[in-house]
Design a protein around this motif. Structure first.
Motif, PDB file in Angstrom:
ATOM      1  N   GLY A 143      12.238  36.136  45.033  1.00 61.25           N
ATOM      2  CA  GLY A 143      11.638  37.358  45.527  1.00 61.25           C
ATOM      3  C   GLY A 143      11.182  38.280  44.414  1.00 61.25           C
ATOM      4  N   SER A 144      10.735  39.468  44.816  1.00 60.18           N
ATOM      5  CA  SER A 144      10.185  40.436  43.872  1.00 60.18           C
ATOM      6  C   SER A 144      10.784  41.812  44.101  1.00 60.18           C
ATOM      7  CB  SER A 144       8.662  40.533  44.040  1.00 60.18           C
ATOM      8  OG  SER A 144       8.027  39.301  43.784  1.00 60.18           O
ATOM      9  N   LEU A 145      10.813  42.578  43.049  1.00 60.36           N
ATOM     10  CA  LEU A 145      11.198  43.986  43.094  1.00 60.36           C
ATOM     11  C   LEU A 145      10.356  44.738  42.083  1.00 60.36           C
ATOM     12  CD1 LEU A 145      15.122  44.075  43.169  1.00 60.36           C
ATOM     13  CD2 LEU A 145      13.590  44.852  44.983  1.00 60.36           C
ATOM     14  N   GLU A 146      10.125  46.017  42.354  1.00 60.74           N
ATOM     15  CA  GLU A 146       9.480  46.872  41.370  1.00 60.74           C
ATOM     16  C   GLU A 146      10.382  48.058  41.076  1.00 60.74           C
ATOM     17  OE1 GLU A 146       5.996  49.412  42.220  1.00 60.74           O
ATOM     18  OE2 GLU A 146       5.075  48.477  40.458  1.00 60.74           O
ATOM     19  N   LEU A 147      10.663  48.239  39.822  1.00 55.18           N
ATOM     20  CA  LEU A 147      11.428  49.394  39.372  1.00 55.18           C
ATOM     21  C   LEU A 147      10.469  50.450  38.836  1.00 55.18           C
ATOM     22  CD1 LEU A 147      14.271  47.601  37.355  1.00 55.18           C
ATOM     23  CD2 LEU A 147      14.141  48.058  39.817  1.00 55.18           C
ATOM     24  N   LYS A 192      15.533  35.477  39.599  1.00 59.01           N
ATOM     25  CA  LYS A 192      16.569  34.457  39.534  1.00 59.01           C
ATOM     26  C   LYS A 192      17.943  35.130  39.596  1.00 59.01           C
ATOM     27  CE  LYS A 192      13.690  31.805  36.303  1.00 59.01           C
ATOM     28  NZ  LYS A 192      13.624  31.196  34.952  1.00 59.01           N
ATOM     29  N   PRO A 193      18.965  34.404  40.040  1.00 56.65           N
ATOM     30  CA  PRO A 193      20.305  35.010  40.065  1.00 56.65           C
ATOM     31  C   PRO A 193      20.733  35.557  38.699  1.00 56.65           C
ATOM     32  CG  PRO A 193      20.307  33.002  41.349  1.00 56.65           C
ATOM     33  CD  PRO A 193      18.952  33.080  40.691  1.00 56.65           C
ATOM     34  N   GLU A 194      20.292  34.926  37.625  1.00 52.27           N
ATOM     35  CA  GLU A 194      20.669  35.410  36.292  1.00 52.27           C
ATOM     36  C   GLU A 194      19.971  36.711  35.908  1.00 52.27           C
ATOM     37  OE1 GLU A 194      19.571  32.354  37.119  1.00 52.27           O
ATOM     38  OE2 GLU A 194      18.291  31.492  35.537  1.00 52.27           O
ATOM     39  N   ASP A 195      19.042  37.182  36.733  1.00 50.17           N
ATOM     40  CA  ASP A 195      18.442  38.500  36.506  1.00 50.17           C
ATOM     41  C   ASP A 195      19.318  39.621  37.055  1.00 50.17           C
ATOM     42  OD1 ASP A 195      15.300  37.002  37.312  1.00 50.17           O
ATOM     43  OD2 ASP A 195      16.015  37.544  35.309  1.00 50.17           O
ATOM     44  N   THR A 196      20.380  39.269  37.750  1.00 52.33           N
ATOM     45  CA  THR A 196      21.288  40.270  38.301  1.00 52.33           C
ATOM     46  C   THR A 196      21.900  41.088  37.171  1.00 52.33           C
ATOM     47  OG1 THR A 196      21.816  38.938  40.239  1.00 52.33           O
ATOM     48  CG2 THR A 196      23.430  40.621  39.585  1.00 52.33           C
ATOM     49  N   ALA A 197      21.751  42.404  37.262  1.00 51.69           N
ATOM     50  CA  ALA A 197      22.223  43.302  36.206  1.00 51.69           C
ATOM     51  C   ALA A 197      21.952  44.741  36.639  1.00 51.69           C
ATOM     52  CB  ALA A 197      21.514  43.018  34.883  1.00 51.69           C
ATOM     53  N   VAL A 198      22.485  45.660  35.873  1.00 49.04           N
ATOM     54  CA  VAL A 198      22.067  47.057  35.975  1.00 49.04           C
ATOM     55  C   VAL A 198      20.904  47.242  35.006  1.00 49.04           C
ATOM     56  CG1 VAL A 198      22.705  49.474  35.704  1.00 49.04           C
ATOM     57  CG2 VAL A 198      24.368  47.836  36.608  1.00 49.04           C
ATOM     58  N   VAL A 245      20.203  45.718  40.206  1.00 52.04           N
ATOM     59  CA  VAL A 245      19.383  44.644  40.768  1.00 52.04           C
ATOM     60  C   VAL A 245      20.298  43.443  40.999  1.00 52.04           C
ATOM     61  CG1 VAL A 245      17.520  43.009  40.334  1.00 52.04           C
ATOM     62  CG2 VAL A 245      17.247  45.422  39.700  1.00 52.04           C
ATOM     63  N   THR A 246      20.348  42.980  42.235  1.00 47.03           N
ATOM     64  CA  THR A 246      21.171  41.829  42.580  1.00 47.03           C
ATOM     65  C   THR A 246      20.290  40.758  43.211  1.00 47.03           C
ATOM     66  OG1 THR A 246      23.091  43.250  42.959  1.00 47.03           O
ATOM     67  CG2 THR A 246      23.181  41.008  43.849  1.00 47.03           C
ATOM     68  N   VAL A 247      20.329  39.576  42.623  1.00 44.17           N
ATOM     69  CA  VAL A 247      19.522  38.463  43.112  1.00 44.17           C
ATOM     70  C   VAL A 247      20.471  37.400  43.655  1.00 44.17           C
ATOM     71  CG1 VAL A 247      17.726  36.786  42.573  1.00 44.17           C
ATOM     72  CG2 VAL A 247      17.809  38.976  41.354  1.00 44.17           C
ATOM     73  N   SER A 248      20.368  37.123  44.939  1.00 43.81           N
ATOM     74  CA  SER A 248      21.243  36.139  45.562  1.00 43.81           C
ATOM     75  C   SER A 248      20.592  34.759  45.530  1.00 43.81           C
ATOM     76  CB  SER A 248      21.543  36.533  47.007  1.00 43.81           C
ATOM     77  OG  SER A 248      20.348  36.568  47.767  1.00 43.81           O
ATOM     78  N   SER A 249      21.435  33.755  45.426  1.00 46.06           N
ATOM     79  CA  SER A 249      20.925  32.375  45.359  1.00 46.06           C
ATOM     80  C   SER A 249      20.766  31.760  46.737  1.00 46.06           C
ATOM     81  CB  SER A 249      21.863  31.514  44.506  1.00 46.06           C
ATOM     82  OG  SER A 249      23.167  31.552  45.063  1.00 46.06           O
ATOM     83  N   GLY A 271      15.838  49.559  42.511  1.00 46.33           N
ATOM     84  CA  GLY A 271      16.725  48.414  42.509  1.00 46.33           C
ATOM     85  C   GLY A 271      17.136  48.037  43.926  1.00 46.33           C
ATOM     86  N   GLY A 272      17.848  46.920  44.035  1.00 40.17           N
ATOM     87  CA  GLY A 272      18.310  46.494  45.336  1.00 40.17           C
ATOM     88  C   GLY A 272      18.736  45.052  45.333  1.00 40.17           C
ATOM     89  N   LEU A 273      18.891  44.523  46.547  1.00 41.64           N
ATOM     90  CA  LEU A 273      19.304  43.135  46.737  1.00 41.64           C
ATOM     91  C   LEU A 273      18.097  42.319  47.186  1.00 41.64           C
ATOM     92  CD1 LEU A 273      21.475  40.920  47.104  1.00 41.64           C
ATOM     93  CD2 LEU A 273      21.810  41.807  49.436  1.00 41.64           C
ATOM     94  N   VAL A 274      17.891  41.192  46.540  1.00 47.81           N
ATOM     95  CA  VAL A 274      16.748  40.341  46.875  1.00 47.81           C
ATOM     96  C   VAL A 274      17.168  38.888  46.722  1.00 47.81           C
ATOM     97  CG1 VAL A 274      15.836  40.366  44.521  1.00 47.81           C
ATOM     98  CG2 VAL A 274      14.284  39.974  46.444  1.00 47.81           C
TER      99      VAL A 274
END
Length: 121
Positions: free
Chosen positions: A15-19, A85-91, A117-121, A8-11
């Motif tokens: 952007g993309s992340l892999e868990l 997307k910002p709405e993907d922000t969650a644990v 996971v935190t997605v900034s706009s 997880g992290g800030l993106v």
């Protein structure tokens, strides 16, 4: 049995992340593995799951952007998240249905500790 999630992290949006999530301990077999997410004040919701034969199921919000995969040899499930997307922000929590021994027929669902996971706009 333990499930250890990471990645997880800030993106930024787009952007993309892999868990990843690895199960360890006394494991005879693993049936379904998957990912859920939760935001404060809301119920935990399904993101994606995959069975031992590799078939996958996605929430509508994840279709076309997220990909769930697993490495059975490593007892690990992955979630590749693209076009975030910002709405993907969650644990994000991983889970797995595990039989710990061959003489134990019932499987138990185990959960990982969650990764933010935190997605900034």
């Amino acid at each position: 049995v333990q499930l250890q999630a990471s990645g997880g992290g800030l993106v930024q949006a787009g952007g993309s992340l892999e868990l990843s999530c690895q199960a360890s301990g006394y494991i005879f077999s693993i049936n379904a593995m998957g990912w859920y997410r939760q935001v404060p004040g809301k119920q935990r919701e399904l993101v994606a799951t995959t069975t031992s034969d590799g078939s996958a199921n996605y929430a509508d919000s994840a279709k076309g952007r997220f990909t769930v995969a697993r490495d059975n040899a490593k007892n690990t499930v992955y979630l590749q998240m693209n076009t975030l997307k910002p709405e993907d922000t969650a644990v994000y929590y991983c889970n797995a249905g595990i039989r710990s021994r061959p003489n134990v027929l019932n499987e138990i669902t185990y959960w990982g500790q969650g990764t933010q996971v935190t997605v900034s706009s």
